[in-house]
Scaffold this motif. Sequence first.
Motif, short mmCIF file in Angstrom:
data_model
loop_
_atom_site.label_atom_id
_atom_site.label_comp_id
_atom_site.label_asym_id
_atom_site.label_seq_id
_atom_site.Cartn_x
_atom_site.Cartn_y
_atom_site.Cartn_z
N ARG A 36 0.79 -0.87 0.14
CA ARG A 36 0.06 0.25 -0.32
C ARG A 36 1.00 1.30 -0.10
N LYS A 37 2.08 1.37 0.82
CA LYS A 37 2.96 1.96 0.08
C LYS A 37 3.59 2.55 -1.03
N THR A 38 3.30 1.77 -1.96
CA THR A 38 3.71 2.30 -2.73
C THR A 38 2.76 2.20 -4.44
N PHE A 39 1.40 2.55 -3.35
CA PHE A 39 0.27 2.35 -4.05
C PHE A 39 -0.15 4.10 -4.68
N PRO A 40 0.68 4.77 -4.27
CA PRO A 40 0.33 6.77 -5.19
C PRO A 40 1.25 6.24 -6.58
N LYS A 47 -0.73 5.66 -14.88
CA LYS A 47 -1.49 7.15 -15.55
C LYS A 47 -0.30 7.91 -16.44
N TYR A 48 0.97 8.55 -15.94
CA TYR A 48 2.03 8.82 -17.61
C TYR A 48 1.60 7.30 -18.55
N ASN A 49 1.58 6.26 -17.89
CA ASN A 49 1.91 5.34 -19.14
C ASN A 49 1.52 5.42 -19.91
N GLN A 50 -0.32 5.65 -19.83
CA GLN A 50 -1.23 5.95 -20.64
C GLN A 50 -1.12 6.99 -21.43
N LEU A 51 -1.32 8.41 -20.41
CA LEU A 51 -0.74 9.55 -21.77
C LEU A 51 0.65 9.18 -22.46
N ASN A 52 1.17 8.15 -22.37
CA ASN A 52 2.83 8.78 -23.35
C ASN A 52 1.93 7.81 -24.73
N ILE A 53 1.44 6.24 -23.86
CA ILE A 53 0.76 6.30 -25.41
C ILE A 53 -0.22 6.73 -26.56
N MET A 54 -1.09 8.26 -25.42
CA MET A 54 -2.17 8.58 -26.39
C MET A 54 -0.54 10.17 -26.95
N GLY A 55 0.46 10.09 -26.50
CA GLY A 55 0.90 11.25 -27.09
C GLY A 55 1.08 12.29 -26.20
N TYR A 56 0.14 12.33 -24.86
CA TYR A 56 0.39 12.87 -24.46
C TYR A 56 1.22 13.86 -23.40
N ALA A 57 2.79 12.74 -22.81
CA ALA A 57 3.33 13.04 -22.11
C ALA A 57 4.58 13.40 -22.43
N GLY A 58 5.81 14.23 -22.45
CA GLY A 58 6.63 14.39 -22.79
C GLY A 58 7.66 13.81 -22.52
#
Length: 58
Positions: A36-40, A47-58
């Motif tokens: 549970r300590k590593t959950f965040p 979330k970063y990987n999802q955005l990266n796949i869609m092309g929104y993350a830098g």
Amino acid sequence: MSFKTWFVKRSPLPEMWREHMAEYYAPKNFNIWAPRKTFPFRLYMIKYNQLNIMGYAG
């Protein structure tokens, strides 16, 4: 001979269960709260990987 003894003699499942699940070594210092300590962080990485796949993350 009962069905259980017949099944145990002929099937690898009971031995696999015993070897991999029932008699598995559990450490003495196992902490149930550790995942549970590593959950965040894990949530952030998902979330970063999802955005990266869609092309929104830098």
